[in-house]
Design an enzyme around this catalytic site. Structure first.
Site, PDB file in Angstrom:
ATOM      1  N   LEU A  86       5.877  -1.705  19.829  1.00 40.36           N
ATOM      2  CA  LEU A  86       4.559  -2.166  19.805  1.00 40.36           C
ATOM      3  C   LEU A  86       4.187  -2.214  18.332  1.00 40.36           C
ATOM      4  O   LEU A  86       3.785  -1.160  17.880  1.00 40.36           O
ATOM      5  CB  LEU A  86       3.309  -1.439  20.818  1.00 40.36           C
ATOM      6  CG  LEU A  86       3.898  -1.272  22.079  1.00 40.36           C
ATOM      7  CD1 LEU A  86       2.731  -0.489  22.991  1.00 40.36           C
ATOM      8  CD2 LEU A  86       4.087  -2.522  22.861  1.00 40.36           C
ATOM      9  N   ARG A 125      16.697  -1.776 -14.732  1.00 44.33           N
ATOM     10  CA  ARG A 125      16.062  -2.942 -13.781  1.00 44.33           C
ATOM     11  C   ARG A 125      16.723  -3.704 -12.835  1.00 44.33           C
ATOM     12  O   ARG A 125      17.933  -3.825 -13.081  1.00 44.33           O
ATOM     13  CB  ARG A 125      14.929  -3.473 -14.558  1.00 44.33           C
ATOM     14  CG  ARG A 125      13.835  -2.501 -15.399  1.00 44.33           C
ATOM     15  CD  ARG A 125      12.975  -3.278 -16.454  1.00 44.33           C
ATOM     16  NE  ARG A 125      12.583  -4.562 -15.832  1.00 44.33           N
ATOM     17  CZ  ARG A 125      12.120  -5.325 -16.538  1.00 44.33           C
ATOM     18  NH1 ARG A 125      12.236  -5.180 -17.778  1.00 44.33           N
ATOM     19  NH2 ARG A 125      11.641  -6.572 -16.078  1.00 44.33           N
ATOM     20  N   GLY A 161      -4.109  10.513  23.356  1.00 47.39           N
ATOM     21  CA  GLY A 161      -4.511  10.474  24.615  1.00 47.39           C
ATOM     22  C   GLY A 161      -4.049  11.878  25.091  1.00 47.39           C
ATOM     23  O   GLY A 161      -2.980  12.427  24.979  1.00 47.39           O
ATOM     24  N   ARG A 176      -7.352   2.532  10.697  1.00 50.87           N
ATOM     25  CA  ARG A 176      -7.384   3.860   9.833  1.00 50.87           C
ATOM     26  C   ARG A 176      -6.585   3.964   8.519  1.00 50.87           C
ATOM     27  O   ARG A 176      -6.650   4.974   8.042  1.00 50.87           O
ATOM     28  CB  ARG A 176      -6.992   5.136  11.059  1.00 50.87           C
ATOM     29  CG  ARG A 176      -8.089   5.432  11.917  1.00 50.87           C
ATOM     30  CD  ARG A 176      -7.650   6.341  12.847  1.00 50.87           C
ATOM     31  NE  ARG A 176      -6.723   5.504  13.973  1.00 50.87           N
ATOM     32  CZ  ARG A 176      -6.086   6.373  14.904  1.00 50.87           C
ATOM     33  NH1 ARG A 176      -6.286   7.624  15.057  1.00 50.87           N
ATOM     34  NH2 ARG A 176      -5.324   5.767  15.909  1.00 50.87           N
ATOM     35  N   LYS A 196      -0.576  -2.185   9.308  1.00 48.96           N
ATOM     36  CA  LYS A 196      -0.098  -0.778   9.316  1.00 48.96           C
ATOM     37  C   LYS A 196       1.488  -0.667   9.416  1.00 48.96           C
ATOM     38  O   LYS A 196       2.179  -0.037   8.545  1.00 48.96           O
ATOM     39  CB  LYS A 196      -0.577  -0.124  10.414  1.00 48.96           C
ATOM     40  CG  LYS A 196       0.014   1.246  10.752  1.00 48.96           C
ATOM     41  CD  LYS A 196      -0.794   2.345  11.295  1.00 48.96           C
ATOM     42  CE  LYS A 196      -0.591   2.329  12.910  1.00 48.96           C
ATOM     43  NZ  LYS A 196      -1.277   3.289  13.482  1.00 48.96           N
ATOM     44  N   SER A 216      22.584  -0.418 -36.124  1.00 48.87           N
ATOM     45  CA  SER A 216      21.122   0.012 -35.453  1.00 48.87           C
ATOM     46  C   SER A 216      20.065  -0.954 -35.995  1.00 48.87           C
ATOM     47  O   SER A 216      20.189  -1.666 -36.895  1.00 48.87           O
ATOM     48  CB  SER A 216      20.688   1.574 -36.095  1.00 48.87           C
ATOM     49  OG  SER A 216      21.571   2.120 -35.353  1.00 48.87           O
ATOM     50  N   ALA A 225       1.529  -4.842  17.342  1.00 49.18           N
ATOM     51  CA  ALA A 225       0.447  -5.844  16.902  1.00 49.18           C
ATOM     52  C   ALA A 225      -0.848  -5.330  16.381  1.00 49.18           C
ATOM     53  O   ALA A 225      -1.807  -6.075  15.989  1.00 49.18           O
ATOM     54  CB  ALA A 225       0.322  -6.362  18.158  1.00 49.18           C
TER      55      ALA A 225
HETATM   56  C1  UD1 Z   1      -1.738   5.388  21.705  1.00 45.81           C
HETATM   57  C2  UD1 Z   1      -1.951   5.932  23.181  1.00 45.81           C
HETATM   58  C3  UD1 Z   1      -2.325   7.239  22.976  1.00 45.81           C
HETATM   59  C4  UD1 Z   1      -1.165   8.212  22.272  1.00 45.81           C
HETATM   60  C5  UD1 Z   1      -0.982   7.499  21.041  1.00 45.81           C
HETATM   61  C6  UD1 Z   1       0.285   8.307  20.473  1.00 45.81           C
HETATM   62  C7  UD1 Z   1      -2.635   4.027  24.453  1.00 45.81           C
HETATM   63  C8  UD1 Z   1      -3.890   3.438  25.173  1.00 45.81           C
HETATM   64  N1  UD1 Z   1      -3.023   5.064  23.729  1.00 45.81           N
HETATM   65  O1  UD1 Z   1      -3.054   5.677  21.187  1.00 45.81           O
HETATM   66  O2  UD1 Z   1      -2.311   7.861  24.612  1.00 45.81           O
HETATM   67  O3  UD1 Z   1      -1.653   9.597  22.481  1.00 45.81           O
HETATM   68  O4  UD1 Z   1      -0.699   6.182  20.959  1.00 45.81           O
HETATM   69  O5  UD1 Z   1       0.605   7.835  18.999  1.00 45.81           O
HETATM   70  O6  UD1 Z   1      -1.695   3.397  24.337  1.00 45.81           O
HETATM   71  N2  UD1 Z   1      -0.546  -1.804  19.486  1.00 45.81           N
HETATM   72  C9  UD1 Z   1      -0.411  -3.275  19.913  1.00 45.81           C
HETATM   73  N3  UD1 Z   1      -1.526  -3.893  20.332  1.00 45.81           N
HETATM   74  C10 UD1 Z   1      -2.830  -3.590  20.613  1.00 45.81           C
HETATM   75  C11 UD1 Z   1      -2.953  -2.244  20.147  1.00 45.81           C
HETATM   76  C12 UD1 Z   1      -1.828  -1.441  19.527  1.00 45.81           C
HETATM   77  O7  UD1 Z   1       0.856  -3.610  19.728  1.00 45.81           O
HETATM   78  O8  UD1 Z   1      -3.550  -4.397  21.136  1.00 45.81           O
HETATM   79  C13 UD1 Z   1       0.415  -1.191  18.749  1.00 45.81           C
HETATM   80  C14 UD1 Z   1       0.125  -0.605  17.516  1.00 45.81           C
HETATM   81  O9  UD1 Z   1       0.310  -1.593  16.386  1.00 45.81           O
HETATM   82  C15 UD1 Z   1       0.715   0.815  17.447  1.00 45.81           C
HETATM   83  C16 UD1 Z   1       0.827   1.192  18.792  1.00 45.81           C
HETATM   84  O10 UD1 Z   1       0.554  -0.049  19.531  1.00 45.81           O
HETATM   85  O11 UD1 Z   1       2.026   0.545  16.772  1.00 45.81           O
HETATM   86  C17 UD1 Z   1      -0.211   2.453  19.200  1.00 45.81           C
HETATM   87  O12 UD1 Z   1      -1.273   1.749  18.827  1.00 45.81           O
HETATM   88  P1  UD1 Z   1      -2.568   2.917  18.286  1.00 45.81           P
HETATM   89  O13 UD1 Z   1      -4.043   1.941  18.147  1.00 45.81           O
HETATM   90  O14 UD1 Z   1      -2.131   3.679  17.066  1.00 45.81           O
HETATM   91  O15 UD1 Z   1      -2.799   3.746  19.534  1.00 45.81           O
HETATM   92  P2  UD1 Z   1      -3.349   5.118  19.539  1.00 45.81           P
HETATM   93  O16 UD1 Z   1      -4.863   5.011  19.439  1.00 45.81           O
HETATM   94  O17 UD1 Z   1      -2.900   5.955  18.598  1.00 45.81           O
HETATM   95 CA    CA Z   2      -1.128   5.808  16.891  1.00 49.79          CA
END
Ligand code: UD1
Ligand code: CA
Length: 434
Positions: free
Chosen positions: A10, A310, A137, A17, A24, A380, A12
Site C-alpha cells: 500500500l 563526482r 491501531g 505527518r 512519503k 604545478s 497511495a
Molecule cells: C495503519 C493501520 C493501523 C496500524 C498502522 C501500522 C489502518 C486503518 N490502520 O495505520 O492499525 O497500526 O498502519 O503502521 O489500516 N495507504 C493507502 N491508501 C490510503 C491510506 C493509506 O495506500 O487511502 C497506505 C499508505 O501509503 C501507507 C499505508 O497504507 O503506506 C498505511 O497508511 P497510514 O496512513 O500510515 O496508516 P496508519 O494510520 O499508520
Molecule cells: Ca503508518
C-alpha cells in the site's frame, strides 16, 4: 514457499505527518526511495507484486520502474474509497494467499515476511507489544482470540490503554478479501474504509485469525522525518554489515555512509568518514578518510584523503590525493596527488598531474573535453583550457596556461611571464630589513 503468494504494497497515502511536498514513500533511505526496500523484500518471494498508488502516482511509478520490471500498479479511487481498505478494492491478486504490506516499512525483510506464510489460518496479522502504543491501531484480544482492531481516532480511553498494536502486515486467504472488502463501511472517525475492519467481520463469522508477534525494529512505520532518520541508521548498519561480511575492511564503520546501489569487489579498505553514493563500484581499492565518491567506478586505485569523485568517473590504477575533484573523467594509470580539478577529461597512462592543475572545461555557456595522452608531465599550477588535446610524451611547465587546441608529441609547452627583480624594494616599501 509452501504457498502460492501475491504481495500487495500500500503506497497511495499522502503521509501528511512527513510535512513535505513529496509523497512519503518517495523519501530516501540510503539513496533509494523507501518504497524500493519493501518491493525488494516482496520480489524475493513472488513475481506477483502489486503496488497501490494514488498520491503523486506518476512519480512513484517512474521511480520504481527504474529498479524493477513487471510490477503491477493499481490506482486507488481515493475520492470514493479512501483508507487502507479502499486501497485494496481494485486489487486483483493472482494467487490464493495475499500478503499486505505498508509501503512505509522499509526495514521489513524477506525473512520476516515469509514467517506469515507458515500458518494456514484465514488471516495472520502482525502484532507488536509496545510501551507507548500511540499512533497505532490497538488490537482487542479476548481469550487468546483477536476480536478486532480499533484505530486510535476511534478508540475509547480503555482501548487506547491497550499496548498490543497492529503492525500493519497481514496474510489473507484471497477468498477472505473477496468476501469482506465489499462489506467494509466508512462509518468511523476518519470516514475511511479500514482494511483492519476485515478482522472484526471475519471474526464474527468464526474465521481463524492468528496473531503473529513481530519485531518492532523491522515493522516500524516511517511516519515522520525523525522516523526516516532512525530507519536510515538501521538500514546503513545492515548495508555496512553485508559488505564487511563480504570482505570489505571499514575503519570506524559507523562514520561511513554507503548507499544501497554501491558494490565492492576484491580487497577494499574504506577509511572513516567516507561517503559512497549512487551506483558506485569499488574494486581492489583504498578510499581514504573523508572522501566522497558519487556514481563512479574505482578500480585498483587509492583515493583521498578528502577527495571528491563526482558522477560518471572511471578511475583505474590511479593515485588520487587530497583535495582533488574529478568529474565525468576517465583516468587510467594516472597520478594526481594534490589540489586539482579534472572535469570532462580523458587522461592516459603514466601521466602526472601537478598540484593545482585545473581543466578549464566551461566557458560560461558550454562544457568542453580535455584529452591528455600518455606520459604527459603537467607542472604545478597549470590550466588546460578546453577543448584541448595533448599528445603523448609532452611536458607542460609549471604555471602554464595551455590554451585550446591540439599539441603534438614530444614538445615542452611553457607560458610564463619573465621574472623581474627590483633591487632594494623591500626596505623602501616597509621601511625595515636589509
Ligand atoms: C495503519 C493501520 C493501523 C496500524 C498502522 C501500522 C489502518 C486503518 N490502520 O495505520 O492499525 O497500526 O498502519 O503502521 O489500516 N495507504 C493507502 N491508501 C490510503 C491510506 C493509506 O495506500 O487511502 C497506505 C499508505 O501509503 C501507507 C499505508 O497504507 O503506506 C498505511 O497508511 P497510514 O496512513 O500510515 O496508516 P496508519 O494510520 O499508520
Ligand atoms: Ca503508518
Amino acid at each position: 514457499m509452501p504457498h502460492s503468494l501475491s504481495i500487495v504494497i500500500l503506497a497511495a497515502g499522502k503521509g501528511s505527518r512527513m510535512k513535505s511536498p513529496k509523497a512519503k514513500v518517495l523519501h530516501e533511505i540510503c539513496g533509494r526511495e523507501m518504497l524500493f526496500y519493501s518491493i525488494k523484500a516482496a520480489r524475493a518471494l513472488t513475481d506477483d507484486v502489486i503496488v497501490v498508488v494514488a498520491h503523486q502516482k506518476e512519480s512513484v511509478i517512474a521511480a520504481m520502474e527504474r529498479y524493477f520490471e513487471g510490477l503491477t500498479f493499481v490506482t486507488q479511487d481515493t475520492e470514493n474509497f479512501p483508507g487502507t481498505g479502499g486501497a485494496m478494492m481494485d486489487v486483483k491478486p493472482k494467487h490464493d494467499n495475499v500478503l499486505v504490506l505498508n509501503g512505509d516499512m522499509p526495514l521489513i525483510t524477506q525473512y520476516s515476511v515469509s514467517e506469515f506464510m507458515k500458518s494456514d489460518s484465514d488471516i495472520v496479522m502482525s502484532v507488536i507489544e509496545l510501551e507507548n502504543s500511540s499512533g497505532y491501531g490497538r488490537v482487542v484480544i479476548e481469550n487468546g482470540h483477536v476480536l478486532r482492531i480499533v484505530e486510535e481516532k476511534d478508540a475509547s480511553d480503555a482501548e487506547k490503554a491497550i499496548l498490543t498494536v497492529n503492525a500493519g502486515v497481514y496474510a489473507f486467504k484471497r477468498s477472505v478479501l473477496e468476501t469482506y472488502l465489499p462489506k467494509l463501511s466508512n462509518a468511523n472517525a476518519q470516514s475511511e474504509y479500514y482494511l483492519t475492519d476485515v478482522i472484526a467481520l471475519a471474526r464474527k463469522d468464526g474465521l481463524e485469525i492468528s496473531p503473529l508477534i513481530v519485531e518492532e525494529v523491522e515493522f516500524k512505520g516511517v511516519n515522520s522525518k525523525f522516523d526516516l532518520s532512525t530507519a536510515e541508521i538501521i538500514m546503513m548498519d545492515r548495508i555496512r554489515r553485508t559488505w564487511m561480511d563480504a570482505g570489505v575492511i571499514m575503519q570506524l564503520p559507523e562514520t561511513i555512509y554507503i548507499e544501497e546501489g554501491v558494490c565492492f569487489e576484491g580487497e577494499c579498505l574504506i577509511e572513516n568518514g567516507v561517503r559512497l553514493c549512487g551506483e558506485t563500484l569499488i574494486v581492489n581499492s583504498h578510499i581514504k578518510a573523508h572522501s566522497v565518491i558519487e556514481e563512479s567506478i574505482i578500480r585498483d586505485s587509492d583515493v583521498g584523503p578528502m577527495a571528491h569523485i563526482r558522477p560518471f568517473s572511471m578511475i583505474e590504477a590511479t593515485h588520487i590525493g587530497n583535495f582533488v575533484e574529478v568529474k565525468k573523467s576517465t583516468l587510467k594509470g594516472v597520478k594526481a596527488g594534490h589540489l586539482s580539478y579534472l572535469g570532462d577529461a580523458t587522461i592516459g597512462e603514466g601521466t602526472n598531474i601537478g598540484a593545482g592543475t585545473i581543466t578549464c572545461n566551461y566557458d560560461g555557456v558550454k562544457k568542453y573535453q580535455t584529452i591528455i595522452g600518455k606520459n604527459v608531465f603537467i607542472g604545478s599550477d597549470s590550466q588546460l583550457v578546453a577543448p584541448i588535446e595533448i599528445a603523448d610524451n609532452v611536458m607542460i611547465a609549471a604555471g602554464t596556461t595551455v590554451t585550446s587546441g591540439k599539441y603534438e608529441s614530444g614538445i615542452l609547452i611553457l607560458s610564463r611571464a619573465p621574472i623581474r627583480k627590483v633591487a632594494g624594494f623591500f626596505t623602501k616599501f616597509f621601511g625595515k630589513g636589509a
